[in-house]
Motif scaffolding. Sequence first.
Motif, mmCIF file in Angstrom:
data_model
loop_
_atom_site.group_PDB
_atom_site.id
_atom_site.type_symbol
_atom_site.label_atom_id
_atom_site.label_comp_id
_atom_site.label_asym_id
_atom_site.label_seq_id
_atom_site.Cartn_x
_atom_site.Cartn_y
_atom_site.Cartn_z
ATOM 1 N N LEU A 248 0.838 -1.205 0.000
ATOM 2 C CA LEU A 248 0.000 0.000 0.000
ATOM 3 C C LEU A 248 0.871 1.252 0.000
ATOM 4 O O LEU A 248 0.553 2.224 -0.704
ATOM 5 N N SER B 122 -6.719 3.770 -9.355
ATOM 6 C CA SER B 122 -6.570 3.988 -7.914
ATOM 7 C C SER B 122 -7.899 4.316 -7.244
ATOM 8 O O SER B 122 -8.147 3.905 -6.108
ATOM 9 N N ASP C 123 -9.639 1.248 -6.339
ATOM 10 C CA ASP C 123 -8.972 0.375 -5.378
ATOM 11 C C ASP C 123 -9.798 0.261 -4.093
ATOM 12 O O ASP C 123 -10.509 1.190 -3.705
ATOM 13 N N ARG C 124 -9.684 -0.879 -3.436
ATOM 14 C CA ARG C 124 -10.456 -1.083 -2.207
ATOM 15 C C ARG C 124 -9.908 -0.293 -1.035
ATOM 16 O O ARG C 124 -10.607 -0.095 -0.032
ATOM 17 N N SER C 125 -8.674 0.190 -1.143
ATOM 18 C CA SER C 125 -8.081 0.968 -0.057
ATOM 19 C C SER C 125 -8.627 2.395 -0.051
ATOM 20 O O SER C 125 -8.545 3.098 -1.062
ATOM 21 N N ASN C 126 -9.157 2.828 1.082
ATOM 22 C CA ASN C 126 -9.660 4.201 1.144
ATOM 23 C C ASN C 126 -8.519 5.214 1.113
ATOM 24 O O ASN C 126 -8.704 6.345 0.672
ATOM 25 N N PHE C 127 -7.338 4.813 1.551
ATOM 26 C CA PHE C 127 -6.178 5.710 1.454
ATOM 27 C C PHE C 127 -5.837 5.981 -0.006
ATOM 28 O O PHE C 127 -5.606 7.126 -0.410
ATOM 29 N N LEU C 128 -5.809 4.924 -0.800
ATOM 30 C CA LEU C 128 -5.439 5.066 -2.208
ATOM 31 C C LEU C 128 -6.520 5.813 -2.984
ATOM 32 O O LEU C 128 -6.222 6.711 -3.786
ATOM 33 N N ASN D 297 -14.274 -0.338 5.918
ATOM 34 C CA ASN D 297 -13.703 -0.004 4.619
ATOM 35 C C ASN D 297 -13.350 1.467 4.428
ATOM 36 O O ASN D 297 -12.574 1.798 3.531
ATOM 37 N N ASP D 298 -13.946 2.332 5.257
ATOM 38 C CA ASP D 298 -13.655 3.764 5.088
ATOM 39 C C ASP D 298 -13.675 4.469 6.440
ATOM 40 O O ASP D 298 -14.492 5.350 6.698
#
Length: 335
Positions: A7, A33, A36-41, A75-76
Motif C-alpha cells: 500500500l 486507484s 482500489d479497495r483501499s480508502n487511502f489510495l 472499509n472507510d
Amino acid sequence: MAKRASLDDKLAAVRLLRDQPTSPALVAELRKSIADRSNFLASAAAVIAGDRRLVELASDLESAYKRFLIDPLKNDKLCRAKIAIVQALDKMEHDRPETFQNAARHIQLEPVWEGLVDAAAPLRALALIALVRIDAPGLLTLLVDALNDPLQRVSKDDEERVVRSAAAQALGYQGSEAAGLLLRLKARVGDRDPDVISECLHGLLTISHQEHLGFVAGFLEPHDEARCEAAVLALGRSRLPEALGPLEACWRRASSPPLQEAILLAVAMLRTPEAVDHLLDFVAGENEPHSRMALSALKIHCHDARLTERIERVVAAKGNRELKEQFERDFRTDD
C-alpha cells in the motif's frame, strides 16, 4: 515471481502523479486507484482528480463513493475516501445531486476511547455547501434538519457543530426569504456553540445587510459575552462599512478585555479607512491596554506596507517602549 506492491508503494506512486501533466495515461492511473479497495489510495487519487478538474472521472468517483458505503467502519474509517470524493466532485462543479444528497445525510459513529464520535460530520458539511451550488430539490428541508444536527444521537464530542455551521452558511448562500427566516429563528433559539450563531448572523448579513443589520446589532449585549462575541465576529466578517457604528457602540458598553479584543479585531476586519483610523486613535491614546489591543488587531494588516509605515509613525510618536517592541515583533515580517 514479482513481489506485489505494498500500500505504501501504491500511495507513493499516486502522489508522484501530482506533478505529471494531464494525459490519458494519467487519467487511467487515477481511475485505477479510485477503484482500489483501499480508502487511502482512493482518497489520494480523488484529491488529484478534483484539483485537476478531471470531470471524466466523475462517474468513477460516484461509483467509489457507493462502494465505501458498504461496511464503512471497516472499509472507510473516518470517512477518508468519501470526504475526498465529495470534495473532488464539488471542485468539478458536478451537477448530479445524488451523491451529495446521500453524503448530507450520512452518519458514521465510530468508537473512541470514551464513547462514540461521528466521523461523517465533515462529510455532511461539505455536501450541504455543494447542494446549494446546484440548488438541489428539497434543499431547504435538508438544511432545516442540518441546523439541528445531531437529532437524537450521542457523540463523544459535538463534532456535528460543523454541520450546523455549514447549514447556516448554506442558507446565507441560498439567499431566499425563507432562508433568512430560518436563520433568524435559529439565532433566536440559540446553539450550544457560539460559532454556529455567528454563522447564522453572518448569513443574514449576506442575504441583505439593509434588512438584517439591526437584527444582528441587537445581539451586541456585553452581559451575554458569548452571544455578543458571535455578533461581533459576524459584523467583522461582513466587511460592511455600516458595521462600524454598532461595533463602536458595543465597545462603549464592554468591560471584559477578551470581548474588547474581539471588538477591535472585528473593526480591523472591516478594512475600511474609517475603521483603520478608529484603531490608530486607540494606538495613539493614553489607555495603554487599549493601545496594545488595537495594535494587536491591526496585525492582520501587517503585509500592507503603506499601512504598516503609518502604524509605525503612530507608535514612534507615542514613544512607548513596550508598544514599539510589540510593533517590531508583530509587523517586522521576513520577506
